[in-house]
Design a protein around this motif. Sequence first.
Motif, PDB file in Angstrom:
ATOM      1  N   HIS A 121      11.312   1.804  48.226  1.00 29.61           N
ATOM      2  CA  HIS A 121      10.299   2.841  48.442  1.00 29.61           C
ATOM      3  C   HIS A 121      10.533   3.546  49.777  1.00 29.61           C
ATOM      4  CE1 HIS A 121       6.469   4.880  48.913  1.00 29.61           C
ATOM      5  NE2 HIS A 121       6.212   4.172  49.992  1.00 29.61           N
ATOM      6  N   THR A 174       8.773   8.404  44.137  1.00 31.47           N
ATOM      7  CA  THR A 174       8.582   7.592  45.347  1.00 31.47           C
ATOM      8  C   THR A 174       7.134   7.121  45.474  1.00 31.47           C
ATOM      9  OG1 THR A 174      10.346   8.851  46.386  1.00 31.47           O
ATOM     10  CG2 THR A 174       8.963   7.570  47.844  1.00 31.47           C
ATOM     11  N   LEU A 177       6.673   4.160  43.278  1.00 31.35           N
ATOM     12  CA  LEU A 177       7.213   2.967  43.939  1.00 31.35           C
ATOM     13  C   LEU A 177       6.218   2.430  44.964  1.00 31.35           C
ATOM     14  CD1 LEU A 177      10.951   3.939  44.627  1.00 31.35           C
ATOM     15  CD2 LEU A 177      10.072   2.332  42.943  1.00 31.35           C
ATOM     16  N   THR A 180       3.406   0.566  43.226  1.00 30.51           N
ATOM     17  CA  THR A 180       3.864  -0.754  42.782  1.00 30.51           C
ATOM     18  C   THR A 180       3.964  -1.727  43.965  1.00 30.51           C
ATOM     19  OG1 THR A 180       5.018   0.081  40.838  1.00 30.51           O
ATOM     20  CG2 THR A 180       5.826  -1.981  41.741  1.00 30.51           C
ATOM     21  N   GLU A 181       4.539  -1.262  45.076  1.00 29.10           N
ATOM     22  CA  GLU A 181       4.620  -2.123  46.272  1.00 29.10           C
ATOM     23  C   GLU A 181       3.239  -2.564  46.734  1.00 29.10           C
ATOM     24  OE1 GLU A 181       6.517  -1.017  49.864  1.00 29.10           O
ATOM     25  OE2 GLU A 181       8.513  -1.055  49.013  1.00 29.10           O
TER      26      GLU A 181
ATOM     27  N   HIS B 121       5.147  -0.383  35.967  1.00 31.23           N
ATOM     28  CA  HIS B 121       6.491  -0.315  35.375  1.00 31.23           C
ATOM     29  C   HIS B 121       6.430  -0.464  33.856  1.00 31.23           C
ATOM     30  CE1 HIS B 121      10.686  -1.126  34.506  1.00 31.23           C
ATOM     31  NE2 HIS B 121      10.382  -2.323  34.049  1.00 31.23           N
ATOM     32  N   LEU B 176      13.555   2.574  38.757  1.00 32.63           N
ATOM     33  CA  LEU B 176      13.291   2.311  40.181  1.00 32.63           C
ATOM     34  C   LEU B 176      12.094   1.375  40.326  1.00 32.63           C
ATOM     35  CD1 LEU B 176      13.690   5.867  41.806  1.00 32.63           C
ATOM     36  CD2 LEU B 176      15.440   4.153  41.371  1.00 32.63           C
ATOM     37  N   LEU B 177      11.074   1.583  39.493  1.00 36.43           N
ATOM     38  CA  LEU B 177       9.904   0.697  39.518  1.00 36.43           C
ATOM     39  C   LEU B 177      10.300  -0.726  39.142  1.00 36.43           C
ATOM     40  CD1 LEU B 177       7.094   2.832  37.807  1.00 36.43           C
ATOM     41  CD2 LEU B 177       7.354   2.274  40.216  1.00 36.43           C
ATOM     42  N   THR B 180      12.058  -2.428  42.043  1.00 38.15           N
ATOM     43  CA  THR B 180      11.079  -2.843  43.059  1.00 38.15           C
ATOM     44  C   THR B 180      10.314  -4.089  42.608  1.00 38.15           C
ATOM     45  OG1 THR B 180      10.843  -0.643  43.999  1.00 38.15           O
ATOM     46  CG2 THR B 180       8.967  -2.106  44.262  1.00 38.15           C
TER      47      THR B 180
END
Lengths: 252, 252
Positions: A121, A174, A177, A180-181, B121, B176-177, B180
């Motif tokens: 990310h 982004t 991401l 999700t983080e 995701h 990308l998800l 991560t």
Amino acid sequence: MDGSPSPASPAGLSAYVAVSQLLGLTLLAATGAWLGRYRGGVAWQSPLQFNTHPLCMVLGMVFLQGDALLVYRVFRNEARRSTKALHALLHGLALLIALVGLVAVFESHRAKGISNMYSLHSWCGMAAFVLYLLQWLLGCGFFLVPGASFSLRSRYKPHHIFFGIALFAFSIATCLLGITEMLLFNIRDSYSHFVPEGVLANVLGLLLVAFGLVVGYVLTRDDWKRAPLAEEMALSMDFKTLTEGESPGGSQ
Amino acid sequence: MDGSPSPASPAGLSAYVAVSQLLGLTLLAATGAWLGRYRGGVAWQSPLQFNTHPLCMVLGMVFLQGDALLVYRVFRNEARRSTKALHALLHGLALLIALVGLVAVFESHRAKGISNMYSLHSWCGMAAFVLYLLQWLLGCGFFLVPGASFSLRSRYKPHHIFFGIALFAFSIATCLLGITEMLLFNIRDSYSHFVPEGVLANVLGLLLVAFGLVVGYVLTRDDWKRAPLAEEMALSMDFKTLTEGESPGGSQ
């Protein structure tokens, strides 16, 4: 602008633009609701400083960036110079707000002793911000500062448009991401039980995708591209004759 | 096809296509290296079944989907019918491989007692797969089955192209998800120390973005669009006269 009746917008364009704005406002509200209801709210000089980051990024890198891209479709009957200035201004504002969001995350990490720039990310986010700034500087250099020739401008324009849309999509990815983080750092154990915070943040992710889709559709639909106004055609022909370059006055 | 000399490809196109293929192969190698070196490898009936998921998704939903989109640029001098068949075939293969990847993650979750479909995701991934399948079915229905009129085809085509590119971008974002998620589930504590696995997976993420960017550039560059061949122009004019519909033989 001169009091003469404006040509109508293409059928359907206004409805799609309205949907994009409704989605944009909804995703801002969803971000606010997530941070306010489940993350303690937003503040600058406090442990809540981190929350300024997602709010600024959704507002700057998504909502304002998307709206800056739409101005050539929405203000299709205004003078090109005014539309161009608004396009640059909105992107500039988006960059400023994104910068505040960047400062927030670095300051908050420093206060909490968290490492920077290790995650996918963060790599994507930094790349998106730097490239967006570069795109803005190049755009100003080519299209706002008088120096560039018509020929140079018309050669750069398709690249400016392609990278503009690509950067917008990259910014949205982004943000996904980042969502999700945040969820995996904060509610890792309860996320799989479909807790309201997880569902709300997932919905925010889908809203971001939907906003990107509608804005992308409006931007790329051939028959919705902005045609040069009659006076711009005449002016650009004059310049073409004078400079022997190509005219950049085509649709965009 | 008929032995006559083929018109040359536009300048630069071959180089960009070569770069896309190099990136595609590199990202497949990076996925293999990540799974092989740090995640124990790939197997079906074992605790390693999960690892089939990222491999299949990168291969099917990114590499093959991207290459299927490129066929109209690469095989620009072949008969439209052959190119169309290859386009549908590659997308069909991508869908099949993605289906294997989906089965892998559901079976692996069941074996380990992990919940399904709770993360952003998984929501994005399921949406991408279902919409990709729908896009493929609609594409076959409109362009391969003889029933649809020229007028209907030409009205659907711009939407097919827009959603095709949008779905490709969405598939990359979903990968990308997934990267991560995998990193935060497996190396959450060491990720911030820039351990090799984290760096490799981040690089894989950037390679995916670069692949998407190059493919997207090749697809959307106006002067690289496939112009109808001389015999297609003649044929399409005949059909247009016969059916009184519009010709779908324009560039794509």
